[in-house]
Scaffold this motif. Structure first.
Motif, PDB file in Angstrom:
ATOM      1  N   UNK A 138      35.013 -39.977  27.863  1.00  0.00           N
ATOM      2  CA  UNK A 138      35.750 -40.499  29.014  1.00  0.00           C
ATOM      3  C   UNK A 138      36.110 -41.972  28.883  1.00  0.00           C
ATOM      4  N   UNK A 139      35.542 -42.658  27.898  1.00  0.00           N
ATOM      5  CA  UNK A 139      35.881 -44.066  27.705  1.00  0.00           C
ATOM      6  C   UNK A 139      37.321 -44.199  27.243  1.00  0.00           C
ATOM      7  N   UNK A 140      37.960 -45.253  27.682  1.00  0.00           N
ATOM      8  CA  UNK A 140      39.285 -45.549  27.143  1.00  0.00           C
ATOM      9  C   UNK A 140      39.096 -46.096  25.731  1.00  0.00           C
ATOM     10  N   UNK A 141      40.161 -46.117  24.963  1.00  0.00           N
ATOM     11  CA  UNK A 141      40.080 -46.658  23.608  1.00  0.00           C
ATOM     12  C   UNK A 141      39.625 -48.118  23.645  1.00  0.00           C
ATOM     13  N   UNK A 142      40.138 -48.876  24.585  1.00  0.00           N
ATOM     14  CA  UNK A 142      39.766 -50.287  24.688  1.00  0.00           C
ATOM     15  C   UNK A 142      38.283 -50.442  25.036  1.00  0.00           C
ATOM     16  N   UNK A 143      37.788 -49.625  25.954  1.00  0.00           N
ATOM     17  CA  UNK A 143      36.367 -49.672  26.307  1.00  0.00           C
ATOM     18  C   UNK A 143      35.498 -49.327  25.101  1.00  0.00           C
ATOM     19  N   UNK A 144      35.931 -48.326  24.335  1.00  0.00           N
ATOM     20  CA  UNK A 144      35.171 -47.910  23.160  1.00  0.00           C
ATOM     21  C   UNK A 144      35.168 -49.012  22.097  1.00  0.00           C
ATOM     22  N   UNK A 145      36.308 -49.645  21.908  1.00  0.00           N
ATOM     23  CA  UNK A 145      36.390 -50.752  20.955  1.00  0.00           C
ATOM     24  C   UNK A 145      35.468 -51.897  21.380  1.00  0.00           C
ATOM     25  N   UNK A 146      35.429 -52.191  22.664  1.00  0.00           N
ATOM     26  CA  UNK A 146      34.533 -53.242  23.168  1.00  0.00           C
ATOM     27  C   UNK A 146      33.074 -52.876  22.922  1.00  0.00           C
ATOM     28  N   UNK A 147      32.708 -51.615  23.136  1.00  0.00           N
ATOM     29  CA  UNK A 147      31.345 -51.154  22.900  1.00  0.00           C
ATOM     30  C   UNK A 147      30.969 -51.346  21.426  1.00  0.00           C
ATOM     31  N   UNK A 148      31.860 -50.963  20.518  1.00  0.00           N
ATOM     32  CA  UNK A 148      31.589 -51.114  19.086  1.00  0.00           C
ATOM     33  C   UNK A 148      31.439 -52.586  18.705  1.00  0.00           C
ATOM     34  N   UNK A 149      32.257 -53.413  19.297  1.00  0.00           N
ATOM     35  CA  UNK A 149      32.201 -54.849  19.023  1.00  0.00           C
ATOM     36  C   UNK A 149      30.903 -55.449  19.557  1.00  0.00           C
ATOM     37  N   UNK A 150      30.573 -55.143  20.782  1.00  0.00           N
ATOM     38  CA  UNK A 150      29.399 -55.713  21.449  1.00  0.00           C
ATOM     39  C   UNK A 150      28.088 -55.217  20.834  1.00  0.00           C
ATOM     40  N   UNK A 151      27.966 -53.905  20.645  1.00  0.00           N
ATOM     41  CA  UNK A 151      26.688 -53.333  20.240  1.00  0.00           C
ATOM     42  C   UNK A 151      26.457 -53.313  18.735  1.00  0.00           C
ATOM     43  N   UNK A 152      27.533 -53.322  17.939  1.00  0.00           N
ATOM     44  CA  UNK A 152      27.359 -53.172  16.495  1.00  0.00           C
ATOM     45  C   UNK A 152      28.001 -54.272  15.670  1.00  0.00           C
ATOM     46  N   UNK A 153      28.647 -55.231  16.300  1.00  0.00           N
ATOM     47  CA  UNK A 153      29.245 -56.326  15.549  1.00  0.00           C
ATOM     48  C   UNK A 153      30.487 -55.934  14.771  1.00  0.00           C
ATOM     49  N   UNK A 154      31.128 -54.850  15.190  1.00  0.00           N
ATOM     50  CA  UNK A 154      32.357 -54.430  14.513  1.00  0.00           C
ATOM     51  C   UNK A 154      33.489 -55.332  14.993  1.00  0.00           C
ATOM     52  N   UNK A 155      34.057 -56.067  14.045  1.00  0.00           N
ATOM     53  CA  UNK A 155      35.104 -57.032  14.363  1.00  0.00           C
ATOM     54  C   UNK A 155      36.466 -56.622  13.812  1.00  0.00           C
TER      55      UNK A 155
ATOM     56  N   UNK B 180      45.094 -53.576  21.903  1.00  0.00           N
ATOM     57  CA  UNK B 180      43.741 -53.693  22.451  1.00  0.00           C
ATOM     58  C   UNK B 180      42.895 -54.615  21.578  1.00  0.00           C
ATOM     59  N   UNK B 181      43.053 -54.487  20.281  1.00  0.00           N
ATOM     60  CA  UNK B 181      42.322 -55.358  19.361  1.00  0.00           C
ATOM     61  C   UNK B 181      42.663 -56.815  19.595  1.00  0.00           C
ATOM     62  N   UNK B 182      43.939 -57.112  19.751  1.00  0.00           N
ATOM     63  CA  UNK B 182      44.368 -58.497  20.005  1.00  0.00           C
ATOM     64  C   UNK B 182      43.769 -59.012  21.312  1.00  0.00           C
ATOM     65  N   UNK B 183      43.685 -58.142  22.316  1.00  0.00           N
ATOM     66  CA  UNK B 183      43.147 -58.548  23.619  1.00  0.00           C
ATOM     67  C   UNK B 183      41.653 -58.846  23.573  1.00  0.00           C
ATOM     68  N   UNK B 184      40.908 -58.145  22.705  1.00  0.00           N
ATOM     69  CA  UNK B 184      39.457 -58.356  22.679  1.00  0.00           C
ATOM     70  C   UNK B 184      38.982 -59.148  21.454  1.00  0.00           C
ATOM     71  N   UNK B 185      39.920 -59.545  20.600  1.00  0.00           N
ATOM     72  CA  UNK B 185      39.547 -60.328  19.421  1.00  0.00           C
ATOM     73  C   UNK B 185      39.047 -59.480  18.264  1.00  0.00           C
ATOM     74  N   UNK B 186      39.624 -58.307  18.096  1.00  0.00           N
ATOM     75  CA  UNK B 186      39.246 -57.419  16.998  1.00  0.00           C
ATOM     76  C   UNK B 186      40.470 -57.165  16.126  1.00  0.00           C
ATOM     77  N   UNK B 187      40.306 -57.303  14.817  1.00  0.00           N
ATOM     78  CA  UNK B 187      41.397 -57.007  13.892  1.00  0.00           C
ATOM     79  C   UNK B 187      41.546 -55.491  13.787  1.00  0.00           C
ATOM     80  N   UNK B 188      42.782 -55.019  13.707  1.00  0.00           N
ATOM     81  CA  UNK B 188      43.034 -53.590  13.587  1.00  0.00           C
ATOM     82  C   UNK B 188      44.021 -53.390  12.438  1.00  0.00           C
ATOM     83  N   UNK B 189      43.616 -52.535  11.498  1.00  0.00           N
ATOM     84  CA  UNK B 189      44.422 -52.235  10.324  1.00  0.00           C
ATOM     85  C   UNK B 189      44.800 -50.760  10.342  1.00  0.00           C
ATOM     86  N   UNK B 190      46.022 -50.467   9.912  1.00  0.00           N
ATOM     87  CA  UNK B 190      46.440 -49.074   9.801  1.00  0.00           C
ATOM     88  C   UNK B 190      46.179 -48.611   8.374  1.00  0.00           C
ATOM     89  N   UNK B 191      45.432 -47.537   8.249  1.00  0.00           N
ATOM     90  CA  UNK B 191      45.098 -46.998   6.931  1.00  0.00           C
ATOM     91  C   UNK B 191      46.316 -46.352   6.290  1.00  0.00           C
TER      92      UNK B 191
END
Length: 189
Positions: A103-120, A144-155
């Motif tokens: 039920x988390x939005x993608x942005x919420x999930x990205x924030x969780x990964x950043x906060x709890x695991x240091x994924x930047x 979303x990455x730009x908004x929370x300070x996370x780099x996002x790369x397309x594979x």
């Protein structure tokens, strides 16, 4: 390789000074397409001087969301972890896939990964979506990455052939073992 779980005592267990580059998926079979994606994660992590990580789940999302108890997988949980370890990845974030997580939005999930695991940084597979809105595209994740300070790369997509765990399962069910093994990059047990 170190496995990080959702248990509070494991969060922050690794060296928090080193940011992580990660990708997300179930990685059933750890087939050639998965391996190609993981090499991209490791390459970007190396270029940045960061650690590499895979975010994966104990339960297949479809088995949770559809309440199907018997979901046929290519690998057991232990086999999957062993195959992932062989890729040379630094960390595996092993999460429970739950209805609440879904039920988390993608942005919420990205924030969780950043906060709890240091994924930047996240490397998003060419056809991957996460969060409760399946219509999101790479540009949304990038925003979303730009908004929370996370780099996002397309594979990049695996060259010249479409590979998926679902297709491999279908090949096995039809008796096309040689083709399934080619897509897995190894012999079936």
């Amino acid at each position: 390789m170190q496995i990080l779980t959702q248990h509070e005592e494991n969060i922050g267990k690794r060296d928090a000074k080193q940011p992580l580059v990660a990708t997300i998926g179930f990685f059933d079979g750890v087939h050639l397409g998965h391996q190609y994606l993981i090499r991209q994660v490791r390459k970007i992590a190396g270029q940045l001087g960061w650690g590499s990580a895979i975010v994966t789940f104990r339960q297949h999302p479809a088995s949770v969301l559809s309440n199907r108890k018997s979901f046929r997988l290519l690998t057991s949980a232990d086999e999957k972890l062993s195959l992932l370890e062989a890729t040379g990845i630094d960390y595996i974030v092993l999460m429970n896939f739950t209805h609440e997580l879904a039920q988390l939005s993608a942005k919420q999930y990205m924030k969780l990964l950043q906060r709890d695991y240091g994924i930047q940084a996240l490397v998003i597979g060419y056809d991957h979506h996460f969060g409760h809105n399946p219509s999101l595209c790479f540009k949304d994740f990038e925003q979303y990455g730009a908004e929370i300070g996370m780099k996002v790369y397309q594979a990049e997509k695996y060259p010249n052939v479409e590979i998926s765990s679902s297709a491999i399962r279908q090949h096995i069910a039809k008796g096309n073992i040689t083709l399934a093994e080619q897509l897995l990059g190894r012999k079936l047990p």
